[in-house]
Design a protein around this motif. Structure first.
Motif, PDB file in Angstrom:
ATOM      1  N   ALA A 246      -7.552  63.384  29.037  1.00 36.95           N
ATOM      2  CA  ALA A 246      -9.176  63.606  29.103  1.00 36.95           C
ATOM      3  C   ALA A 246      -9.943  64.036  27.896  1.00 36.95           C
ATOM      4  CB  ALA A 246      -9.477  64.748  30.327  1.00 36.95           C
ATOM      5  N   PHE A 247      -9.267  64.982  27.098  1.00 35.66           N
ATOM      6  CA  PHE A 247      -9.922  65.263  25.824  1.00 35.66           C
ATOM      7  C   PHE A 247     -10.293  64.122  25.095  1.00 35.66           C
ATOM      8  CE2 PHE A 247      -7.056  68.869  26.712  1.00 35.66           C
ATOM      9  CZ  PHE A 247      -7.944  70.092  26.193  1.00 35.66           C
ATOM     10  N   ALA A 248      -9.991  63.083  25.284  1.00 34.32           N
ATOM     11  CA  ALA A 248     -10.637  61.806  24.482  1.00 34.32           C
ATOM     12  C   ALA A 248     -11.905  61.468  24.821  1.00 34.32           C
ATOM     13  CB  ALA A 248      -9.583  60.495  24.374  1.00 34.32           C
ATOM     14  N   ARG A 249     -12.259  61.697  26.216  1.00 36.43           N
ATOM     15  CA  ARG A 249     -13.757  61.428  26.975  1.00 36.43           C
ATOM     16  C   ARG A 249     -14.463  62.215  26.019  1.00 36.43           C
ATOM     17  NH1 ARG A 249     -11.555  62.266  32.282  1.00 36.43           N
ATOM     18  NH2 ARG A 249     -12.756  63.879  32.439  1.00 36.43           N
ATOM     19  N   ASP A 250     -14.286  63.634  25.446  1.00 35.49           N
ATOM     20  CA  ASP A 250     -15.350  64.266  25.105  1.00 35.49           C
ATOM     21  C   ASP A 250     -15.289  64.495  23.284  1.00 35.49           C
ATOM     22  OD1 ASP A 250     -16.754  64.820  27.522  1.00 35.49           O
ATOM     23  OD2 ASP A 250     -14.954  66.296  28.048  1.00 35.49           O
ATOM     24  N   VAL A 251     -14.372  64.270  23.103  1.00 33.43           N
ATOM     25  CA  VAL A 251     -13.975  64.338  21.331  1.00 33.43           C
ATOM     26  C   VAL A 251     -13.555  62.882  20.920  1.00 33.43           C
ATOM     27  CG1 VAL A 251     -12.781  65.284  19.730  1.00 33.43           C
ATOM     28  CG2 VAL A 251     -13.443  66.601  21.681  1.00 33.43           C
ATOM     29  N   LYS A 252     -14.464  62.314  20.093  1.00 26.68           N
ATOM     30  CA  LYS A 252     -14.216  61.112  19.503  1.00 26.68           C
ATOM     31  C   LYS A 252     -13.192  60.658  19.116  1.00 26.68           C
ATOM     32  CE  LYS A 252     -19.270  60.544  18.652  1.00 26.68           C
ATOM     33  NZ  LYS A 252     -20.022  60.390  17.655  1.00 26.68           N
ATOM     34  N   ASN A 253     -12.593  61.705  18.229  1.00 30.16           N
ATOM     35  CA  ASN A 253     -11.203  61.207  17.305  1.00 30.16           C
ATOM     36  C   ASN A 253     -10.094  62.206  17.917  1.00 30.16           C
ATOM     37  OD1 ASN A 253     -12.428  59.524  15.693  1.00 30.16           O
ATOM     38  ND2 ASN A 253     -13.221  61.064  14.563  1.00 30.16           N
ATOM     39  N   ALA A 254     -10.089  62.518  19.178  1.00 35.34           N
ATOM     40  CA  ALA A 254      -8.792  63.286  19.628  1.00 35.34           C
ATOM     41  C   ALA A 254      -7.518  62.518  19.522  1.00 35.34           C
ATOM     42  CB  ALA A 254      -9.298  63.737  21.203  1.00 35.34           C
ATOM     43  N   GLU A 255      -6.560  63.216  19.139  1.00 35.47           N
ATOM     44  CA  GLU A 255      -5.384  62.687  18.998  1.00 35.47           C
ATOM     45  C   GLU A 255      -4.264  63.180  20.160  1.00 35.47           C
ATOM     46  OE1 GLU A 255      -1.504  62.904  15.617  1.00 35.47           O
ATOM     47  OE2 GLU A 255      -3.773  63.608  15.205  1.00 35.47           O
ATOM     48  N   VAL A 256      -3.817  62.086  20.970  1.00 38.13           N
ATOM     49  CA  VAL A 256      -3.019  62.574  22.101  1.00 38.13           C
ATOM     50  C   VAL A 256      -1.425  62.108  21.827  1.00 38.13           C
ATOM     51  CG1 VAL A 256      -2.898  62.294  24.625  1.00 38.13           C
ATOM     52  CG2 VAL A 256      -5.342  62.612  23.469  1.00 38.13           C
ATOM     53  N   HIS A 257      -0.703  62.999  22.082  1.00 41.59           N
ATOM     54  CA  HIS A 257       0.857  62.631  22.098  1.00 41.59           C
ATOM     55  C   HIS A 257       1.382  62.909  23.429  1.00 41.59           C
ATOM     56  CE1 HIS A 257       0.871  61.660  17.838  1.00 41.59           C
ATOM     57  NE2 HIS A 257       0.032  62.507  17.703  1.00 41.59           N
ATOM     58  N   LEU A 258       1.964  62.289  24.291  1.00 42.04           N
ATOM     59  CA  LEU A 258       2.664  62.524  25.495  1.00 42.04           C
ATOM     60  C   LEU A 258       4.069  62.576  25.232  1.00 42.04           C
ATOM     61  CD1 LEU A 258       0.752  60.743  28.037  1.00 42.04           C
ATOM     62  CD2 LEU A 258       0.103  62.877  27.414  1.00 42.04           C
ATOM     63  N   LEU A 259       4.892  63.700  25.577  1.00 48.42           N
ATOM     64  CA  LEU A 259       6.299  63.804  25.009  1.00 48.42           C
ATOM     65  C   LEU A 259       7.104  63.763  26.321  1.00 48.42           C
ATOM     66  CD1 LEU A 259       5.715  66.709  22.317  1.00 48.42           C
ATOM     67  CD2 LEU A 259       5.765  64.196  22.180  1.00 48.42           C
ATOM     68  N   ASP A 260       8.323  63.263  26.057  1.00 50.26           N
ATOM     69  CA  ASP A 260       9.422  63.101  27.175  1.00 50.26           C
ATOM     70  C   ASP A 260       9.860  64.511  27.553  1.00 50.26           C
ATOM     71  OD1 ASP A 260      10.879  62.250  29.088  1.00 50.26           O
ATOM     72  OD2 ASP A 260      12.547  61.511  27.731  1.00 50.26           O
ATOM     73  N   THR A 261       9.144  65.358  28.013  1.00 45.76           N
ATOM     74  CA  THR A 261       9.519  66.771  28.511  1.00 45.76           C
ATOM     75  C   THR A 261       8.336  67.329  29.211  1.00 45.76           C
ATOM     76  OG1 THR A 261      10.312  68.782  27.559  1.00 45.76           O
ATOM     77  CG2 THR A 261       8.260  68.146  26.537  1.00 45.76           C
ATOM     78  N   GLY A 262       8.719  68.737  29.776  1.00 47.60           N
ATOM     79  CA  GLY A 262       8.057  69.318  30.795  1.00 47.60           C
ATOM     80  C   GLY A 262       6.868  70.457  30.238  1.00 47.60           C
ATOM     81  N   HIS A 263       6.638  71.533  30.869  1.00 49.98           N
ATOM     82  CA  HIS A 263       5.484  72.558  30.794  1.00 49.98           C
ATOM     83  C   HIS A 263       5.749  73.250  29.463  1.00 49.98           C
ATOM     84  CE1 HIS A 263       2.459  75.051  31.916  1.00 49.98           C
ATOM     85  NE2 HIS A 263       2.946  76.147  31.625  1.00 49.98           N
TER      86      HIS A 263
END
Length: 286
Positions: A246-263
Motif C-alpha cells: 500500500a505504501f506504493a499508492r502514496d509514495v511514487k518511488n516506494a521500494e517494497v520487498h516481501l520476504l519469506d518470513t513472519g512478523h
C-alpha cells in the motif's frame, strides 16, 4: 563496533537507549514494536554502525526504561512519541531516518507528521500504516475499541501470554532454528513484571487512535514523498503484506520487498535486510 547502553531522564522517567556509530554520520532512529524493546535491533545496529549513527530507545513500559503504573502515567502512542521526540532532541539529532516495526510505526509517523523537515527516509519492517495491512488478528481489538466493556477487553489479556509471545516470533517462519529464543524469553519476563499487563492493555486500547490517523499519515506521504523502503515478512498474520504494498499508492518511488518470513523478519533475514537498509540509507539526501 562498540554499542553504548545509555539512560537519560525525560519528564522524570529513565529512558534507556542503545547508541552506536559516529554522531556526525547520517542518523537512523530504530523504533521497536510489541512485545519487545530495542534488543530487537541489537544485531542490526552492530551491522550498520560502521557507516551510520544508530539510536534505538526503549519506550516507557518496555525494556530497561521506567515503567510507572498505568494509573500513574498516560500510556498512549502520543506520549510514547513525545518521549522519543525529546530523546532525539536531547541528543542534538536534527535530521534522521526512521526504522519502524509494529508499534514503531505509529510512533514514527507521529514524529514524521510533527517534523517532516527532519525525516530523511522511512524504513518500515512490518510497520503498518494502512487498513490494507490489518488482518483478522485485529477483529478482537476492533471489538474492544468499539465497546471497551469488561467482556470485550478480557480477551485482549491473552495477547501477552507466553503462548502469544512465542507465536509472534514463530508464525510464518520456515526455519525456527534462526529465531533467537533469548529475545522471546526476555520479552516475556519484562511483560510479566508486576503491573505491566495493565500498561500493555492501555496501549492495546489506544491503538485505535493509530488507525484513525491513517488518513493523516497518507497525506504526509503524498505531500512530502519521503523515500520509503518496506521490508516485510509476507507470512505475517498480524500485518499482512498488503500493508507493505500500500505504501506504493502514496509514495511514487516506494521500494517494497516481501520476504519469506513472519512478523519478526530480522530474526530470520538479518543479512538481507541489513544490506537493503545500508543501500537505502546511502541513497538519502542528508
Amino acid at each position: 563496533m562498540t554499542i553504548h547502553y545509555r539512560t537519560v531522564v525525560i519528564d522524570g522517567l529513565d529512558v534507556f537507549y542503545r547508541e552506536a556509530g559516529d554522531p556526525s554520520a547520517p542518523a537512523l532512529v530504530l523504533l521497536h514494536g510489541f512485545p519487545t524493546s530495542s534488543i530487537a535491533y541489537q544485531e542490526l545496529i552492530a551491522d550498520l554502525a560502521d557507516e551510520f549513527h544508530l539510536i534505538a530507545p526503549d519506550y516507557p513500559g518496555f525494556g530497561h526504561s521506567s515503567a510507572p503504573a498505568a494509573d500513574e502515567w498516560d500510556y498512549t502512542f502520543d506520549r510514547l512519541a513525545d518521549v522519543v521526540d525529546r530523546l532525539v532532541d536531547s541528543l542534538g539529532v536534527r535530521r534522521y531516518a526512521v526504522y519502524v516495526h509494529d508499534y514503531g510505526s505509529p510512533v514514527g509517523f507521529r514524529l514524521a507528521v510533527r517534523h517532516p523537515d527532519r525525516i530523511t527516509g522511512i524504513i518500515t519492517q512490518n510497520g503498518n500504516a494502512y487498513e490494507d495491512g490489518l488482518t483478522p488478528f485485529w477483529e478482537v481489538l476492533r471489538k474492544a475499541w468499539a465497546d471497551p466493556s469488561a467482556q470485550n477487553v478480557e480477551p485482549l489479556r491473552t495477547l501477552y501470554t507466553r503462548e502469544a509471545t512465542h507465536w509472534q516470533y514463530s508464525h510464518g517462519v520456515s526455519d525456527a532454528s534462526l529465531v533467537n529464543p533469548d529475545k522471546e524469553a526476555l520479552d516475556q519476563a519484562l511483560l510479566d513484571r508486576p503491573g505491566n499487563h495493565d500498561i500493555q492493555l492501555a496501549l492495546f486500547l489506544d491503538y485505535r487512535t493509530n488507525v484513525e490517523r491513517y488518513p493523516v499519515w497518507h497525506d504526509y506521504l503524498r505531500i512530502h514523498q519521503p523515500p520509503v523502503l518496506a521490508v516485510w515478512g509476507r507470512h505475517d498474520e498480524i500485518f499482512g503484506p498488503e500493508g507493505a504494498l500500500a505504501f506504493a499508492r502514496d509514495v511514487k518511488n516506494a521500494e517494497v520487498h516481501l520476504l519469506d518470513t513472519g512478523h519478526f523478519a530480522l530474526e530470520t533475514h538479518l543479512p538481507e535486510i541489513a544490506s537493503l537498509v545500508r543501500r537505502f540509507l546511502r541513497g538519502l539526501a542528508v
